[in-house]
Write a protein that holds these residues in place. Structure first.
Motif, PDB file in Angstrom:
ATOM      1  N   UNK A  84       0.832  -1.208   0.000  1.00 56.75           N
ATOM      2  CA  UNK A  84       0.000   0.000   0.000  1.00 56.75           C
ATOM      3  C   UNK A  84       0.869   1.262   0.000  1.00 56.75           C
ATOM      4  N   UNK A  85       2.109   1.132   0.457  1.00 55.65           N
ATOM      5  CA  UNK A  85       3.032   2.268   0.512  1.00 55.65           C
ATOM      6  C   UNK A  85       3.883   2.391  -0.748  1.00 55.65           C
ATOM      7  N   UNK A  86       3.907   1.359  -1.581  1.00 59.81           N
ATOM      8  CA  UNK A  86       4.827   1.299  -2.719  1.00 59.81           C
ATOM      9  C   UNK A  86       4.572   2.367  -3.761  1.00 59.81           C
ATOM     10  N   UNK A  87       3.336   2.763  -3.955  1.00 63.57           N
ATOM     11  CA  UNK A  87       3.046   3.701  -5.032  1.00 63.57           C
ATOM     12  C   UNK A  87       3.876   4.968  -4.929  1.00 63.57           C
ATOM     13  N   UNK A  88       4.178   5.413  -3.745  1.00 60.23           N
ATOM     14  CA  UNK A  88       4.972   6.619  -3.581  1.00 60.23           C
ATOM     15  C   UNK A  88       6.469   6.404  -3.652  1.00 60.23           C
ATOM     16  N   UNK A  89       6.908   5.157  -3.525  1.00 58.56           N
ATOM     17  CA  UNK A  89       8.343   4.878  -3.491  1.00 58.56           C
ATOM     18  C   UNK A  89       8.780   3.866  -4.541  1.00 58.56           C
ATOM     19  N   UNK A  90       7.956   3.623  -5.541  1.00 56.66           N
ATOM     20  CA  UNK A  90       8.272   2.598  -6.536  1.00 56.66           C
ATOM     21  C   UNK A  90       9.641   2.830  -7.167  1.00 56.66           C
ATOM     22  N   UNK A  91       9.911   4.060  -7.609  1.00 61.20           N
ATOM     23  CA  UNK A  91      11.157   4.346  -8.322  1.00 61.20           C
ATOM     24  C   UNK A  91      12.398   4.038  -7.495  1.00 61.20           C
ATOM     25  N   UNK A  92      12.343   4.246  -6.200  1.00 55.67           N
ATOM     26  CA  UNK A  92      13.523   4.002  -5.372  1.00 55.67           C
ATOM     27  C   UNK A  92      13.516   2.626  -4.712  1.00 55.67           C
ATOM     28  N   UNK A  93      12.337   2.079  -4.415  1.00 53.20           N
ATOM     29  CA  UNK A  93      12.266   0.799  -3.729  1.00 53.20           C
ATOM     30  C   UNK A  93      12.323  -0.379  -4.688  1.00 53.20           C
ATOM     31  N   UNK A  94      11.534  -0.333  -5.753  1.00 47.69           N
ATOM     32  CA  UNK A  94      11.382  -1.472  -6.647  1.00 47.69           C
ATOM     33  C   UNK A  94      12.041  -1.241  -8.007  1.00 47.69           C
ATOM     34  N   UNK A  95      11.998  -0.034  -8.492  1.00 50.05           N
ATOM     35  CA  UNK A  95      12.503   0.287  -9.825  1.00 50.05           C
ATOM     36  C   UNK A  95      13.903  -0.212 -10.138  1.00 50.05           C
ATOM     37  N   UNK A  96      14.876  -0.034  -9.228  1.00 53.04           N
ATOM     38  CA  UNK A  96      16.234  -0.480  -9.546  1.00 53.04           C
ATOM     39  C   UNK A  96      16.343  -1.986  -9.842  1.00 53.04           C
ATOM     40  N   UNK A  97      15.527  -2.790  -9.196  1.00 56.88           N
ATOM     41  CA  UNK A  97      15.549  -4.230  -9.474  1.00 56.88           C
ATOM     42  C   UNK A  97      15.063  -4.505 -10.896  1.00 56.88           C
ATOM     43  N   UNK A  98      14.010  -3.842 -11.305  1.00 54.95           N
ATOM     44  CA  UNK A  98      13.487  -4.050 -12.656  1.00 54.95           C
ATOM     45  C   UNK A  98      14.453  -3.532 -13.712  1.00 54.95           C
ATOM     46  N   UNK A  99      15.125  -2.442 -13.422  1.00 56.78           N
ATOM     47  CA  UNK A  99      16.139  -1.941 -14.353  1.00 56.78           C
ATOM     48  C   UNK A  99      17.282  -2.941 -14.494  1.00 56.78           C
ATOM     49  N   UNK A 100      17.740  -3.495 -13.381  1.00 45.05           N
ATOM     50  CA  UNK A 100      18.818  -4.497 -13.428  1.00 45.05           C
ATOM     51  C   UNK A 100      18.356  -5.750 -14.156  1.00 45.05           C
ATOM     52  N   UNK A 101      17.106  -6.146 -13.944  1.00 44.05           N
ATOM     53  CA  UNK A 101      16.563  -7.303 -14.650  1.00 44.05           C
ATOM     54  C   UNK A 101      16.481  -7.055 -16.142  1.00 44.05           C
ATOM     55  N   UNK A 102      16.104  -5.844 -16.524  1.00 46.24           N
ATOM     56  CA  UNK A 102      16.062  -5.504 -17.946  1.00 46.24           C
ATOM     57  C   UNK A 102      17.456  -5.621 -18.562  1.00 46.24           C
ATOM     58  N   UNK A 103      18.450  -5.043 -17.911  1.00 50.22           N
ATOM     59  CA  UNK A 103      19.811  -5.085 -18.448  1.00 50.22           C
ATOM     60  C   UNK A 103      20.350  -6.512 -18.504  1.00 50.22           C
ATOM     61  N   UNK A 104      19.933  -7.331 -17.568  1.00 46.63           N
ATOM     62  CA  UNK A 104      20.319  -8.741 -17.571  1.00 46.63           C
ATOM     63  C   UNK A 104      19.755  -9.440 -18.809  1.00 46.63           C
ATOM     64  N   UNK A 105      18.504  -9.169 -19.125  1.00 47.24           N
ATOM     65  CA  UNK A 105      17.854  -9.806 -20.270  1.00 47.24           C
ATOM     66  C   UNK A 105      18.262  -9.176 -21.607  1.00 47.24           C
ATOM     67  N   UNK A 106      18.796  -7.957 -21.569  1.00 45.85           N
ATOM     68  CA  UNK A 106      19.264  -7.276 -22.779  1.00 45.85           C
ATOM     69  C   UNK A 106      20.676  -7.790 -23.087  1.00 45.85           C
ATOM     70  N   UNK A 107      20.741  -8.978 -23.608  1.00 42.76           N
ATOM     71  CA  UNK A 107      22.002  -9.693 -23.758  1.00 42.76           C
ATOM     72  C   UNK A 107      23.022  -8.967 -24.642  1.00 42.76           C
ATOM     73  N   UNK A 108      22.570  -8.255 -25.668  1.00 40.75           N
ATOM     74  CA  UNK A 108      23.520  -7.578 -26.564  1.00 40.75           C
ATOM     75  C   UNK A 108      23.636  -6.083 -26.270  1.00 40.75           C
ATOM     76  N   UNK A 109      23.045  -5.643 -25.172  1.00 43.43           N
ATOM     77  CA  UNK A 109      23.138  -4.247 -24.717  1.00 43.43           C
ATOM     78  C   UNK A 109      22.688  -3.227 -25.756  1.00 43.43           C
ATOM     79  N   UNK A 110      21.669  -3.591 -26.533  1.00 39.53           N
ATOM     80  CA  UNK A 110      21.170  -2.650 -27.539  1.00 39.53           C
ATOM     81  C   UNK A 110      19.951  -1.866 -27.069  1.00 39.53           C
ATOM     82  N   UNK A 111      19.581  -2.047 -25.793  1.00 36.86           N
ATOM     83  CA  UNK A 111      18.440  -1.328 -25.245  1.00 36.86           C
ATOM     84  C   UNK A 111      17.105  -1.991 -25.533  1.00 36.86           C
TER      85      UNK A 111
END
Length: 176
Positions: A84-111
């Motif tokens: 219930x508190x996440x909506x205000x802190x998504x970018x700092x609490x959860x966002x970095x994990x999803x960004x790291x997961x994206x870069x992990x799956x972006x195998x050729x680093x083309x974005x």
């Protein structure tokens, strides 16, 4: 909270409870990180280390936010309260994990992340591969490639948005 958001949060809890013991604990995050790194073949790489670090950071932030009784484990009720508190802190609490997961799956680093890599990562966290494929197709539309912005928008909407009318984000982790 509405019924759809409750369903999404319940799905998320079941995925994070990697060992299926009914609570979320540090070992669940370690187990999930290991599965994802193996699926992405990134166990000993810089990307892999970044992802593992963000999994630890997410666990710490979740524990700090949700572990109301201080037992080192997060119950379903504690998880619901914390989200219930996440909506205000998504970018700092959860966002970095999803960004790291994206870069992990972006195998050729083309974005861009292709369907096969997206499905492999989601399957490693417990989403059935056919459902992960449907999510990818709905998120990417005709392009067939997932951008980081698309993933971040979908993840934020998954955690915080009640109305799925104009988004495929409610399918991000498979059928509800």
């Amino acid at each position: 909270m509405g019924a759809l958001l409750d369903q999404k949060h319940e799905k998320l809890f079941s995925l994070l409870d990697t060992n299926g013991d009914g609570v979320i604990a540090e070992n669940d995050f370690e187990l999930m990180a290991g599965r994802v790194l193996t699926a992405a073949d990134e166990e000993s790489t810089e990307k892999g280390e970044k992802y593992a670090d963000e999994m630890r950071n997410y666990w710490q932030a979740l524990r700090d936010t949700a572990d109301a009784d201080g037992d080192g484990r997060i119950s379903r009720d504690e998880f619901r309260q914390a989200l219930r508190q996440v909506s205000g802190t998504f970018d700092t609490l959860v966002g970095p994990l999803y960004q790291a997961g994206f870069h992990l799956a972006d195998r050729d680093d083309d974005g861009l992340v292709g369907r096969e890599d997206f499905v492999a990562v989601l399957a490693a966290i417990g989403v059935p591969a056919p459902e992960a494929g449907v999510a990818f197709d709905r998120l990417t539309g005709q392009s067939g490639q997932l951008t980081k912005d698309q993933l971040m928008t979908a993840a934020s909407q998954y955690y915080c948005n009640e109305d799925p009318a104009d988004t495929a984000s409610h399918l991000l982790f498979g059928a509800l």
